[in-house]
Design a protein around this motif. Sequence first.
Motif, PDB file in Angstrom:
ATOM      1  N   ARG A  86       2.032  13.713  12.654  1.00  0.00           N
ATOM      2  CA  ARG A  86       2.776  13.355  11.448  1.00  0.00           C
ATOM      3  C   ARG A  86       2.452  14.345  10.324  1.00  0.00           C
ATOM      4  O   ARG A  86       1.315  14.795  10.174  1.00  0.00           O
ATOM      5  CB  ARG A  86       2.403  11.938  11.027  1.00  0.00           C
ATOM      6  CG  ARG A  86       2.953  11.487   9.686  1.00  0.00           C
ATOM      7  CD  ARG A  86       2.683  10.011   9.459  1.00  0.00           C
ATOM      8  NE  ARG A  86       3.560   9.193  10.292  1.00  0.00           N
ATOM      9  CZ  ARG A  86       3.510   7.852  10.330  1.00  0.00           C
ATOM     10  NH1 ARG A  86       2.605   7.197   9.617  1.00  0.00           N
ATOM     11  NH2 ARG A  86       4.346   7.182  11.110  1.00  0.00           N
ATOM     12  N   ASP A 122       7.951  12.419  10.954  1.00  0.00           N
ATOM     13  CA  ASP A 122       7.432  12.452  12.327  1.00  0.00           C
ATOM     14  C   ASP A 122       8.301  13.281  13.265  1.00  0.00           C
ATOM     15  O   ASP A 122       8.168  13.160  14.486  1.00  0.00           O
ATOM     16  CB  ASP A 122       7.319  11.019  12.875  1.00  0.00           C
ATOM     17  CG  ASP A 122       6.323  10.179  12.100  1.00  0.00           C
ATOM     18  OD1 ASP A 122       5.124  10.493  12.153  1.00  0.00           O
ATOM     19  OD2 ASP A 122       6.749   9.219  11.424  1.00  0.00           O
ATOM     20  N   SER A 150      10.660  10.087   1.189  1.00  0.00           N
ATOM     21  CA  SER A 150       9.581   9.672   2.086  1.00  0.00           C
ATOM     22  C   SER A 150       8.326  10.495   1.843  1.00  0.00           C
ATOM     23  O   SER A 150       8.411  11.675   1.473  1.00  0.00           O
ATOM     24  CB  SER A 150      10.026   9.839   3.550  1.00  0.00           C
ATOM     25  OG  SER A 150       8.962   9.581   4.446  1.00  0.00           O
ATOM     26  N   ASN A 151       7.169   9.883   2.079  1.00  0.00           N
ATOM     27  CA  ASN A 151       5.907  10.616   1.933  1.00  0.00           C
ATOM     28  C   ASN A 151       5.362  11.114   3.266  1.00  0.00           C
ATOM     29  O   ASN A 151       4.246  11.601   3.342  1.00  0.00           O
ATOM     30  CB  ASN A 151       4.858   9.762   1.214  1.00  0.00           C
ATOM     31  CG  ASN A 151       4.546   8.475   1.962  1.00  0.00           C
ATOM     32  OD1 ASN A 151       5.232   8.113   2.923  1.00  0.00           O
ATOM     33  ND2 ASN A 151       3.510   7.778   1.533  1.00  0.00           N
ATOM     34  N   TYR A 152       6.144  10.974   4.335  1.00  0.00           N
ATOM     35  CA  TYR A 152       5.747  11.536   5.619  1.00  0.00           C
ATOM     36  C   TYR A 152       6.973  11.711   6.514  1.00  0.00           C
ATOM     37  O   TYR A 152       8.039  11.142   6.256  1.00  0.00           O
ATOM     38  CB  TYR A 152       4.688  10.666   6.318  1.00  0.00           C
ATOM     39  CG  TYR A 152       5.158   9.274   6.697  1.00  0.00           C
ATOM     40  CD1 TYR A 152       5.782   9.026   7.936  1.00  0.00           C
ATOM     41  CD2 TYR A 152       4.943   8.189   5.849  1.00  0.00           C
ATOM     42  CE1 TYR A 152       6.191   7.754   8.286  1.00  0.00           C
ATOM     43  CE2 TYR A 152       5.347   6.910   6.200  1.00  0.00           C
ATOM     44  CZ  TYR A 152       5.975   6.698   7.425  1.00  0.00           C
ATOM     45  OH  TYR A 152       6.388   5.431   7.778  1.00  0.00           O
ATOM     46  N   ILE A 212       2.389  14.901   6.221  1.00  0.00           N
ATOM     47  CA  ILE A 212       2.361  14.190   4.951  1.00  0.00           C
ATOM     48  C   ILE A 212       2.866  15.118   3.848  1.00  0.00           C
ATOM     49  O   ILE A 212       2.502  16.294   3.780  1.00  0.00           O
ATOM     50  CB  ILE A 212       0.931  13.715   4.609  1.00  0.00           C
ATOM     51  CG1 ILE A 212       0.346  12.919   5.783  1.00  0.00           C
ATOM     52  CG2 ILE A 212       0.930  12.874   3.341  1.00  0.00           C
ATOM     53  CD1 ILE A 212       1.110  11.675   6.152  1.00  0.00           C
ATOM     54  N   GLY A 213       3.726  14.588   2.990  1.00  0.00           N
ATOM     55  CA  GLY A 213       4.276  15.377   1.895  1.00  0.00           C
ATOM     56  C   GLY A 213       5.363  14.605   1.195  1.00  0.00           C
ATOM     57  O   GLY A 213       5.281  13.387   1.048  1.00  0.00           O
ATOM     58  N   SER A 214       6.412  15.303   0.794  1.00  0.00           N
ATOM     59  CA  SER A 214       7.548  14.676   0.137  1.00  0.00           C
ATOM     60  C   SER A 214       8.832  15.189   0.779  1.00  0.00           C
ATOM     61  O   SER A 214       9.090  16.404   0.771  1.00  0.00           O
ATOM     62  CB  SER A 214       7.532  14.983  -1.364  1.00  0.00           C
ATOM     63  OG  SER A 214       8.623  14.366  -2.006  1.00  0.00           O
ATOM     64  N   TYR A 216      -1.836  22.292   8.496  1.00  0.00           N
ATOM     65  CA  TYR A 216      -0.917  21.939   9.564  1.00  0.00           C
ATOM     66  C   TYR A 216      -0.631  23.192  10.397  1.00  0.00           C
ATOM     67  O   TYR A 216      -0.828  24.317   9.938  1.00  0.00           O
ATOM     68  CB  TYR A 216       0.402  21.405   8.995  1.00  0.00           C
ATOM     69  CG  TYR A 216       0.290  20.101   8.246  1.00  0.00           C
ATOM     70  CD1 TYR A 216      -0.025  18.922   8.902  1.00  0.00           C
ATOM     71  CD2 TYR A 216       0.506  20.058   6.878  1.00  0.00           C
ATOM     72  CE1 TYR A 216      -0.123  17.718   8.217  1.00  0.00           C
ATOM     73  CE2 TYR A 216       0.414  18.865   6.168  1.00  0.00           C
ATOM     74  CZ  TYR A 216       0.097  17.695   6.850  1.00  0.00           C
ATOM     75  OH  TYR A 216      -0.009  16.521   6.161  1.00  0.00           O
ATOM     76  N   ASP A 218       1.471  18.052   1.381  1.00  0.00           N
ATOM     77  CA  ASP A 218       0.261  17.634   0.671  1.00  0.00           C
ATOM     78  C   ASP A 218      -0.864  18.667   0.768  1.00  0.00           C
ATOM     79  O   ASP A 218      -1.711  18.752  -0.101  1.00  0.00           O
ATOM     80  CB  ASP A 218      -0.227  16.271   1.170  1.00  0.00           C
ATOM     81  CG  ASP A 218      -0.854  16.342   2.551  1.00  0.00           C
ATOM     82  OD1 ASP A 218      -0.427  17.194   3.344  1.00  0.00           O
ATOM     83  OD2 ASP A 218      -1.768  15.547   2.831  1.00  0.00           O
TER      84      ASP A 218
END
Length: 256
Positions: free
Chosen positions: A234, A180, A176-178, A236-238, A196, A192
Motif C-alpha cells: 500500500r 492499493d 484518499s490517504n492511501y 500512503i499519500g494523497s 517506496y 508521505d
Amino acid sequence: MDIPLNTDQVLEVKLSGKFAHFRKFYTNASSLTYTIPPRTTICGILASILQIPRDEYYDLMSSDKLGIAISLKNNNYLKIFQTLNYAADKSKKTPINDLSVHKQCRLELLKAQGDKNLEWLIFLCFNGKQENSFLILKDKIQKRDFGYGISLGQKQFLANLEYINTYANIQFIPESNYIDSAINMEQIKNLDNENYDLIMERMPLEQRLETRNKKSYRQTVRFGNIMVNTNGNRIIGSFNNVYELDDENKRRIAIL
C-alpha cells in the motif's frame, strides 16, 4: 478515470505465470517490458476468453463500458535480457533454418524467482448495460474456460487466471490517504515519504479501430503515466478519485 456508469459489481481475479513480456511501445531493437500488464493487454486477454475476434472488441472494452484496475501482488520477479533469433515468415519457400534471414533482437523478460509465479491482481467492472458480458466472463473464469487461450504478452508465455472475489459495495473516495493499485500520475497530489519502490511507466490504455484509405488500423487513443509500487505494498499519500472495495482491508483502487 471514473468507474463506468451503473456499475454495481467489481470482479477480482489473479493473473499469473512464469514469464512475461509486455512490450513498451517506444522500444524497437531492444524490446523492454512493462512491470504490470497494460490495460490494453488485459482487454486482449478478456477478449480471448470471451472468444471475440481480433480487432472486434475495442468498443465493448472502451473505458466508458469497462473499468480496469491493476495491482502488482508481490515483488517475486526479475528483469533479464535474452537475445532471440526471429525467423522471417514472409515466404513459405524460405526454410526456417536459413540463418541469413534470421534477425536478432534483445528481449527483456519478466521472470518469476525460483519456483514462484509472477502475480498481478486485476479488478474489472462493467457498465450496468454490459451485465451479460460481466456474468459470462465471471462464469468462464470460474470454470477455467479461457476460450482461445491466454498468455502474458507473447503466446509462448502461458498465463493462468484465478477467480478471487466479487464486490457489490463500491464506494467512491474523492480524496484518499492511501492507494492499493497502480494509479495515473494525474491523480497523485503527494506522497508521505520516499521510502517506496516506485516506478513511473508511460503505457497505452485504450485502443480503437480506425479506417484510412479503405484499410483498418488499430490505433491507440489514450496513454497514461502510471505509477506502480514494485513491492506490491500500500502507498500512503494523497490521491484523487479512487474506489474502495468492501473487504476487510478496505483496499482502494484506481481505474486506469
